[in-house]
Design a protein around this motif. Structure first.
Motif, short mmCIF file in Angstrom:
data_model
loop_
_atom_site.label_atom_id
_atom_site.label_comp_id
_atom_site.label_asym_id
_atom_site.label_seq_id
_atom_site.Cartn_x
_atom_site.Cartn_y
_atom_site.Cartn_z
N GLU A 22 -6.93 5.08 14.73
CA GLU A 22 -6.01 5.68 13.77
C GLU A 22 -5.74 4.72 12.63
OE1 GLU A 22 -2.16 6.70 15.45
OE2 GLU A 22 -1.25 6.64 13.46
N VAL A 23 -5.87 5.21 11.39
CA VAL A 23 -5.49 4.39 10.24
C VAL A 23 -4.52 5.19 9.38
CG1 VAL A 23 -7.62 3.07 10.14
CG2 VAL A 23 -7.46 5.22 8.88
N LEU A 24 -3.75 4.48 8.58
CA LEU A 24 -2.88 5.17 7.63
C LEU A 24 -3.71 5.46 6.37
CD1 LEU A 24 0.40 3.06 7.97
CD2 LEU A 24 -0.35 5.05 9.29
N ASP A 25 -3.31 6.44 5.62
CA ASP A 25 -4.09 6.83 4.45
C ASP A 25 -4.14 5.73 3.39
OD1 ASP A 25 -1.37 7.23 4.13
OD2 ASP A 25 -1.64 8.78 2.60
N THR A 26 -3.21 4.80 3.47
CA THR A 26 -3.18 3.72 2.48
C THR A 26 -3.84 2.44 2.99
OG1 THR A 26 -0.95 3.33 3.29
CG2 THR A 26 -1.14 4.49 1.19
N GLU A 27 -4.29 2.48 4.24
CA GLU A 27 -4.91 1.30 4.85
C GLU A 27 -6.42 1.28 4.60
OE1 GLU A 27 -2.77 0.03 9.06
OE2 GLU A 27 -3.94 1.85 8.99
N SER A 28 -6.99 0.08 4.72
CA SER A 28 -8.45 0.01 4.67
C SER A 28 -8.99 0.44 6.04
CB SER A 28 -8.91 -1.41 4.39
OG SER A 28 -10.23 -1.58 4.89
N PRO A 29 -9.99 1.30 6.05
CA PRO A 29 -10.50 1.80 7.34
C PRO A 29 -11.60 0.91 7.93
CG PRO A 29 -11.52 3.01 5.56
CD PRO A 29 -10.64 1.98 4.90
N ASP A 30 -11.91 -0.20 7.24
CA ASP A 30 -13.09 -0.98 7.62
C ASP A 30 -13.10 -1.42 9.08
OD1 ASP A 30 -13.78 -0.60 5.07
OD2 ASP A 30 -13.34 -2.65 4.37
N GLN A 31 -11.99 -2.03 9.48
CA GLN A 31 -11.91 -2.53 10.85
C GLN A 31 -12.09 -1.42 11.87
OE1 GLN A 31 -8.21 -4.73 11.31
NE2 GLN A 31 -9.33 -6.02 12.77
N LEU B 28 -12.51 9.42 13.34
CA LEU B 28 -11.50 8.57 12.74
C LEU B 28 -10.26 9.43 12.47
CD1 LEU B 28 -11.09 5.62 11.62
CD2 LEU B 28 -11.55 6.60 9.37
N CYS B 29 -9.11 8.85 12.85
CA CYS B 29 -7.87 9.60 12.63
C CYS B 29 -7.12 8.99 11.45
CB CYS B 29 -7.02 9.53 13.89
SG CYS B 29 -5.38 10.23 13.67
N VAL B 30 -6.76 9.81 10.48
CA VAL B 30 -6.02 9.32 9.33
C VAL B 30 -4.64 9.97 9.32
CG1 VAL B 30 -5.99 9.00 6.83
CG2 VAL B 30 -8.18 9.19 8.04
N ARG B 31 -3.63 9.12 9.33
CA ARG B 31 -2.26 9.62 9.28
C ARG B 31 -1.76 9.53 7.84
NH1 ARG B 31 1.76 10.45 13.00
NH2 ARG B 31 0.34 9.76 14.64
N LEU B 32 -1.29 10.65 7.30
CA LEU B 32 -0.87 10.68 5.90
C LEU B 32 0.57 10.21 5.76
CD1 LEU B 32 -2.46 14.11 4.85
CD2 LEU B 32 -3.52 11.85 4.97
N ALA B 33 0.78 8.96 6.17
CA ALA B 33 2.15 8.42 6.17
C ALA B 33 2.74 8.38 4.77
CB ALA B 33 2.15 7.03 6.80
N SER B 34 1.90 8.16 3.78
CA SER B 34 2.42 7.92 2.43
C SER B 34 2.95 9.18 1.74
CB SER B 34 1.32 7.31 1.56
OG SER B 34 0.33 8.29 1.32
N ILE B 35 2.72 10.32 2.33
CA ILE B 35 3.24 11.53 1.67
C ILE B 35 4.70 11.75 2.01
CG2 ILE B 35 0.98 12.63 1.58
CD1 ILE B 35 1.93 14.51 3.84
N HIS B 36 5.22 11.01 2.99
CA HIS B 36 6.62 11.22 3.41
C HIS B 36 7.56 10.92 2.24
CE1 HIS B 36 10.33 11.03 5.66
NE2 HIS B 36 9.68 11.57 6.69
N ASN C 142 6.12 9.28 -0.98
CA ASN C 142 6.10 10.67 -1.47
C ASN C 142 4.86 10.94 -2.32
OD1 ASN C 142 7.22 13.18 -1.54
ND2 ASN C 142 8.57 12.75 -3.28
N ARG C 143 3.72 10.43 -1.85
CA ARG C 143 2.48 10.61 -2.64
C ARG C 143 2.11 12.08 -2.74
NH1 ARG C 143 -2.87 7.43 -2.34
NH2 ARG C 143 -2.87 7.90 -0.12
N PRO C 144 1.64 12.49 -3.91
CA PRO C 144 1.24 13.89 -4.07
C PRO C 144 -0.11 14.17 -3.42
CG PRO C 144 0.91 12.72 -6.12
CD PRO C 144 1.52 11.73 -5.17
#
Lengths: 630, 282
Positions: free
Chosen positions: B52-61, B70-78, B83-85
């Motif tokens: 799991e990675v956050l949408d603002t994280e680098s997924p490389d590792q 790969l799981c992406v959590r859209l934490a930054s839209i909160h 409050n990312r659009p």
């Protein structure tokens, strides 16, 4: 303390109260009982009134809509007297003393009547006319023995007793009436007691009352004990409701100073109103009423007899007694002939009271070889399962939703209540009300129809949630939550839209889940399958009508062949009536209450699971409701 | 005398769900037995570990770890966390997808209103990719289910450790026309030491019901192990301890019937992948 006068219209009643009194209490003091299912703590929003004149202080309640607020509607319990006031009470806020017209039919149809036909006629009170021989020097038998001898020829009971108090003026009475008298005798346990001796032949006029004392409603019936005919039925909201809608709040109130007394007075007023009203209507003399049988839940019996109910509420929930001996009418405070006698249906435990034992008697469950089930859908949903050899009972805390209590437009099954609902594909709503009056609210059977129809029309999903995507003027968001308009203001009798809100649906869903899962839990306990149940009797204050098909569709009742079900109305009242007409029936209750094993649902490990599974329309396990699928 | 082992045979099976398209498509579910009891039934698809990675994280590792999803959590839209659009998030997701080439599991931020606004747009942007979207709950499932249905994605249906509510939600979602074989159940995850046995028993009950033929409980299980473990004080105290904690929790959840385990730590994930290889050897 400064005092002010409050005038209530249209009753035109005046009352003096100290400054700072809330208007709900003022109304009670004035003898006006407002609907207040929360007990006057501002939660139910039913005690709506309009202050026409005077100074007052009122909390703005979120339960009063904006439009109503503009029209001056406030909650009585949240409004404080600060000066002389003139208060108008809208009809819908009263909701008491309502009567069902033609209600006698409701209680005399079906199995109960069949059962009644076969019971032995042996009324609680009999009037026996005797002509005695006057005493002479040769025959010096005492006056009383003379009566006993005469009675012995007419009745086959050997143990006859008479209280000393009844002998005081017997000699005079006998001589004045030329030894032609009527003995009023009543059963009391195993013996027969002479209640009084009346001069002349009064045996033609012998009347009695059967009562069902419910938490929400009190129902009474006037019976001609000579003909067994029901002369009339009256139903009223229990006046104790002003002190709280459920038994717990009332038990708490009972422990306050004067609390028990006030609660007792409230229900006695109910009883005496019904007695007065029915005897008036039937032109019957109160002094000709000698026999009463009361059935009610344990708390109601305690309050009726002024016995402290506080331990009913405390673990391990033990009542003072489940059996109550007959008492004198005057001692209880019923306004019949003061020498009359009052008998009580025995109960099983705190949670299975005399109302249920009475219901078991009425439906004949305790005499059948085949397994049957009685479900009494009231403030509690009590279930009894069994045969003549064994019985097991449980009480599900269903809440009073199906009695129309605790819902935004809920009401009892009385005139003006919506009892039938049909919703078309285009969301046109067709309603049927009791007495064909303009609708005032929705009663239990109306809610069952409504839920079923809303499900079918897609207004709500299986989770009971209103479909937000529907574009219709009937579906809208109110101040608090989503609602569906059943009847618009223009058609309703209350000057407001009649709606069902999502909270109401949630409430009803919990009620139906509690009842259904209690039925299943009882069956599981005795390792029986629902298909083995031969007969299911549904009792409760649904009025004249309960649609079994729709009850199954929403998952209130198991999906069985429809002819398994029988709707028997108020079975507690029916059992009380039978006990009044037949001492043999009354005696049967003593066997019944001893034979019912109580099962505590809260200590059943699987009950909660069953309950959550039932919190769905019709049920999480759709396989149990094949007919709801088509 | 040889001992005859009692063997259970079931008629029901867990649905097989495909996530992604073509060569990269990952299958989960399909079991006809309780976990790893190969004598009694089959586990045609290996349980899958997804980082799991956050949408603002680098997924490389996470990518380097070798997972198949790969799981992406859209934490930054909160609203309280940037409050990312939607369009910005879609752009980030596009980059991640391009980089990893793996089918994605896309999970919202947990704010119902914002998720209902952003997830439909994301779903549409990846129409036809057959991703797995989450999270639908009893109180908020319609928007997500409708959009996944329209765009051909699968859905995560979450319930609060309650078998009945899990089933109710599955019924509600299927009632909307959703294919039951596109639903993955999240029975609520917990971490070792925080009531795991309760989750275990709920999962086991669900499984047994499914094997006995309950179609509305025949969905594979997803568990968000990383998210739960790294909340605990044990993991916060020491990273090494946290890694072990995550391994222990993930292994337990596999034994409970987990089909898809979402993890946070690459080293822990690798260990659990190794464990899966080991236990799948019959």
């Amino acid at each position: 303390m400064q005092e002010f006068t409050v005038k209530f219209t249209p009753q035109n009643k005046l009352v003096r109260v100290p400054k700072g009194t809330d208007l709900l209490s003022a109304a009670i003091k004035a003898g006006i009982v407002l609907a207040a299912s929360c007990g006057g703590v501002g939660l139910c929003g039913k005690c709506r009134i309009v202050v026409e004149k005077g100074t007052f202080k009122s909390e703005a309640s979120p339960l009063v809509g904006e439009e109503d607020r503009k029209n001056g509607i406030v909650l009585a319990c949240e409004t404080i007297v600060e000066g002389d006031l003139e208060v108008r009470i809208p009809k819908e806020s009263l909701g008491l003393h309502e009567k069902i017209s033609g209600a006698t039919e409701e209680f005399t149809k079906g199995v109960v009547l069949e059962k009644e036909k076969s019971i032995k006629y042996l009324p609680l009170v009999r009037k026996i006319y005797v002509e005695l021989t006057a005493p002479t020097a040769d025959n010096s038998t005492s006056d009383l023995e003379r009566i006993y001898d005469a009675l012995a020829e007419k009745i086959d009971h050997v143990h006859i007793s008479t209280k000393v108090a009844s002998l005081k003026h017997l000699d005079e009475l006998l001589r004045d009436s030329d030894y032609k008298v009527t003995a009023v005798i009543a059963y009391n346990d195993d013996s027969v007691e002479i209640l009084t001796i009346e001069p002349g032949d009064t045996s033609k006029a012998n009347f009695g009352f059967a009562f069902d004392i419910g938490t929400t409603t009190v129902a009474g019936q006037l019976i001609d004990l000579n003909t067994k005919n029901i002369l009339g039925t009256r139903i009223a909201f229990n006046k104790q409701a002003s002190y709280g809608s459920d038994v717990i709040t009332r038990i708490i109130y009972a422990s306050e100073p004067e609390g028990l007394k006030k609660l007792n007075e409230a229900v006695m007023e109910n009883i005496n109103d019904i007695i007065g009203d029915l005897t008036d209507a039937c032109k019957i003399n109160l002094s000709d009423v000698y026999g009463l049988v009361m059935a009610g839940n344990m708390t109601m019996m305690h309050l009726l007899l002024k016995i402290d109910p506080s331990n009913i509420r405390k673990s391990p929930y033990v009542p003072t007694s489940v059996v109550f001996q007959n008492i004198n009418a005057a001692e209880l405070g019923v306004e019949t002939n003061p020498k009359g006698t009052v008998a009580f249906a025995p109960g099983v435990t705190t949670y299975i009271g005399g109302d249920i034992v009475s219901g078991v008697l009425a439906c004949g469950l305790a005499e059948s070889d085949e397994m049957s089930l009685l479900a009494d859908i009231g403030t509690n949903g009590e279930i009894v399962l069994g045969t003549k050899d064994w019985m097991i009972g449980a009480a599900a805390s269903a809440g009073p939703a199906f009695e129309g209590s605790g819902l935004s437009h809920g009401m009892k099954a009385v005139r003006g209540a919506i009892e039938k609902v049909r919703i078309s594909k285009s969301l046109d709503v067709e309603i049927g009300t009791i007495g064909n009056d303009a609708p005032k609210g929705i009663c239990g059977s109306g809610y069952i129809d409504l839920l079923c129809q809303m499900l079918k029309a897609g207004v709500i999903g299986k989770d009971g949630r209103i479909n937000r995507d529907i574009k219709s003027k009937r579906v809208r968001k109110s101040d608090v939550n989503y609602e569906f308009v059943v009847s618009f203001k223009s058609e309703s009798a209350i000057g407001r839209d009649i709606v069902i809100q999502e909270d109401d649906i949630e409430n009803l869903k919990r009620s139906k889940a509690a009842i259904y899962s209690a039925i299943i839990a009882l069956l599981n306990k005795v390792e029986k399958n629902i298909n083995e149940v031969n007969k299911i009797y549904i009792a409760g204050g649904f009025g004249n009508y309960l649609n079994i098909e729709n009850s199954i569709f929403i998952g209130l009742l198991p999906d069985l062949k429809r002819d398994v079900y029988e709707f028997i109305g108020n079975s507690s009242l029916a059992g009380a009536r039978m006990s009044l007409i037949s001492h043999e029936a009354f005696e049967k209750m003593s066997t019944i209450y001893k034979n019912i094993t109580y099962m505590d649902l809260s200590s059943e490990p699987n009950y909660m699971d069953e309950y959550v599974a039932a919190l769905f329309f019709p049920h999480t396990d759709l396989g149990r409701f094949p007919s709801a699928r088509s | 005398m040889p001992v005859e082992f009692v063997k259970e045979k079931y008629n029901g099976a867990i649905n097989t769900i495909e996530i992604g398209n073509g060569a990269k498509c990952v299958k989960i579910g399909g079991e006809t037995t309780l976990p790893f009891l190969f004598e009694e039934g089959a586990m045609p698809n290996q349980p899958v570990i997804a980082l799991e990675v956050l949408d603002t994280e680098s997924p490389d590792q996470a990518i380097a770890c070798g997972g198949r999803l790969l799981c992406v959590r859209l934490a930054s839209i909160h609203p309280d966390n940037g409050n990312r659009p939607a369009d910005e998030v879609i752009a980030s997701l596009g980059l991640i997808f391009k980089k990893c080439g793996l089918p994605l599991i896309i999970v919202g931020c947990g704010d119902a209103e914002k998720d209902n606004e952003v997830l439909p747009k994301v779903s549409q942007a990846f129409k036809g990719e057959n991703f797995l979207f989450g999270i639908a709950t009893q109180n908020n499932y319609k928007t997500l289910a409708a959009t996944c249905l329209a765009d051909g994605h699968s859905i995560v249906a979450e319930s609060p450790i309650d078998i009945n509510i899990a089933k109710q939600l599955n019924i509600l979602i299927t009632d909307m026309g959703f294919d039951p074989a596109r639903i993955v159940m999240h029975p609520t995850t917990t971490s070792l030491g925080y009531g795991m046995e309760y989750v275990y028993s709920i999962m086991e009950r669900g499984r047994l019901a499914a094997f006995l033929g309950d179609k509305m409980l025949s969905m594979p299980f997803v568990l968000f192990v990383g998210q739960e473990v790294w909340k605990t004080k044990e993991a916060k105290d020491s990273i090494a301890q946290g890694v072990n904690w995550e391994i222990a929790t993930a292994v337990s959840m596999l034994q409970a019937g987990g089909d898809l385990i979402i993890m946070r730590d690459p080293a822990a994930a690798k260990s659990v992948m190794k464990y899966i290889e080991m236990v799948m050897k019959k």
